[in-house]
Motif scaffolding. Structure first.
Motif, PDB file in Angstrom:
ATOM      1  N   PRO A  42       0.840  -1.203   0.000  1.00 15.72           N
ATOM      2  CA  PRO A  42       0.000   0.000   0.000  1.00 15.72           C
ATOM      3  C   PRO A  42       0.870   1.246   0.000  1.00 15.72           C
ATOM      4  O   PRO A  42       1.935   1.279   0.617  1.00 15.72           O
ATOM      5  CB  PRO A  42      -0.784  -0.098   1.313  1.00 15.72           C
ATOM      6  CG  PRO A  42      -0.692  -1.524   1.718  1.00 15.72           C
ATOM      7  CD  PRO A  42       0.602  -2.047   1.166  1.00 15.72           C
ATOM      8  N   THR A  44      -0.797   4.911  -1.040  1.00 16.08           N
ATOM      9  CA  THR A  44      -1.588   6.106  -0.757  1.00 16.08           C
ATOM     10  C   THR A  44      -3.063   5.770  -0.654  1.00 16.08           C
ATOM     11  O   THR A  44      -3.535   4.818  -1.260  1.00 16.08           O
ATOM     12  CB  THR A  44      -1.456   7.159  -1.878  1.00 16.08           C
ATOM     13  OG1 THR A  44      -1.889   6.562  -3.106  1.00 16.08           O
ATOM     14  CG2 THR A  44      -0.052   7.654  -2.027  1.00 16.08           C
ATOM     15  N   GLN A  45      -3.752   6.584   0.115  1.00 20.65           N
ATOM     16  CA  GLN A  45      -5.205   6.518   0.177  1.00 20.65           C
ATOM     17  C   GLN A  45      -5.698   7.935   0.388  1.00 20.65           C
ATOM     18  O   GLN A  45      -5.183   8.658   1.228  1.00 20.65           O
ATOM     19  CB  GLN A  45      -5.670   5.632   1.328  1.00 20.65           C
ATOM     20  CG  GLN A  45      -5.351   4.181   1.134  1.00 20.65           C
ATOM     21  CD  GLN A  45      -5.942   3.313   2.231  1.00 20.65           C
ATOM     22  OE1 GLN A  45      -6.843   3.711   2.936  1.00 20.65           O
ATOM     23  NE2 GLN A  45      -5.408   2.113   2.372  1.00 20.65           N
ATOM     24  N   GLU A  47      -9.473  10.439   0.077  1.00 20.90           N
ATOM     25  CA  GLU A  47     -10.882  10.580  -0.238  1.00 20.90           C
ATOM     26  C   GLU A  47     -11.126  12.057  -0.498  1.00 20.90           C
ATOM     27  O   GLU A  47     -10.779  12.913   0.311  1.00 20.90           O
ATOM     28  CB  GLU A  47     -11.743  10.089   0.916  1.00 20.90           C
ATOM     29  CG  GLU A  47     -13.208  10.048   0.584  1.00 20.90           C
ATOM     30  CD  GLU A  47     -14.026   9.345   1.659  1.00 20.90           C
ATOM     31  OE1 GLU A  47     -15.231   9.579   1.692  1.00 20.90           O
ATOM     32  OE2 GLU A  47     -13.462   8.567   2.444  1.00 20.90           O
ATOM     33  N   VAL A  64     -12.505   8.184  -4.204  1.00 17.17           N
ATOM     34  CA  VAL A  64     -11.518   7.485  -3.383  1.00 17.17           C
ATOM     35  C   VAL A  64     -10.365   7.082  -4.281  1.00 17.17           C
ATOM     36  O   VAL A  64     -10.564   6.447  -5.317  1.00 17.17           O
ATOM     37  CB  VAL A  64     -12.133   6.241  -2.703  1.00 17.17           C
ATOM     38  CG1 VAL A  64     -11.075   5.498  -1.902  1.00 17.17           C
ATOM     39  CG2 VAL A  64     -13.311   6.636  -1.826  1.00 17.17           C
ATOM     40  N   THR A  66      -6.777   5.097  -4.294  1.00 15.58           N
ATOM     41  CA  THR A  66      -5.941   4.149  -3.573  1.00 15.58           C
ATOM     42  C   THR A  66      -4.734   3.827  -4.442  1.00 15.58           C
ATOM     43  O   THR A  66      -4.867   3.636  -5.643  1.00 15.58           O
ATOM     44  CB  THR A  66      -6.717   2.857  -3.266  1.00 15.58           C
ATOM     45  OG1 THR A  66      -7.941   3.200  -2.615  1.00 15.58           O
ATOM     46  CG2 THR A  66      -5.912   1.932  -2.380  1.00 15.58           C
ATOM     47  N   GLN A 118      -2.376   3.139  -9.332  1.00 13.73           N
ATOM     48  CA  GLN A 118      -3.492   3.645  -8.550  1.00 13.73           C
ATOM     49  C   GLN A 118      -4.825   3.289  -9.155  1.00 13.73           C
ATOM     50  O   GLN A 118      -4.930   3.022 -10.349  1.00 13.73           O
ATOM     51  CB  GLN A 118      -3.401   5.151  -8.354  1.00 13.73           C
ATOM     52  CG  GLN A 118      -3.679   5.968  -9.587  1.00 13.73           C
ATOM     53  CD  GLN A 118      -3.666   7.461  -9.281  1.00 13.73           C
ATOM     54  OE1 GLN A 118      -3.210   7.893  -8.238  1.00 13.73           O
ATOM     55  NE2 GLN A 118      -4.181   8.239 -10.200  1.00 13.73           N
TER      56      GLN A 118
END
Length: 122
Positions: A42, A44-45, A47, A64, A66, A118
């Motif tokens: 993982p 980046t995340q 919103e 969103v 990700t 992504q």
């Protein structure tokens, strides 16, 4: 550590009505290459609320984003480019930015490559 596998999806080429060569992402035009010996982690995340579409302070939709970082095993340089897409765990992802080649400090050859991929929904 390098037990993951991804599938590199590369667009074919077609000629548009103006005579220009453009990417062709249709199922029969793409090429696929299974890439083994990579590590996917993982990265980046985020919103994001987009209130510009509704004209109010309440967001009309939420996007969103990700991301994951992919690193190939030492001594490998898989054929992945910034324009490619990646299939991984049932997702279709886009390569974000350029693919970085890391040099071996002892002889200057490619030690490994890294890139981010992504997925955006919204």
């Amino acid at each position: 550590m390098f037990f993951d596998q991804i599938v590199r999806v590369r667009a074919g080429v077609k000629t548009d009505r103006g005579g220009n060569q453009v990417p062709d992402w249709s199922p029969g035009a793409v090429s696929r290459l299974t890439v083994t010996d990579v590590n996917v982690q993982p990265n980046t995340q985020a919103e994001v609320a987009d209130s510009s579409l509704s004209g109010t302070a309440n967001p009309a939709r939420r996007a969103v984003i990700t991301g994951w970082r992919v690193q190939s095993a030492p001594g490998t340089a898989p054929d992945v480019r910034a324009v490619d897409r990646i299939e991984w765990r049932g997702l279709l992802l886009e390569v974000e930015g350029e693919v970085a080649e890391w040099s071996d400090p002892t002889d200057g050859s490619v030690h490994h490559v890294e890139f981010t991929m992504q997925r955006a929904t919204g």
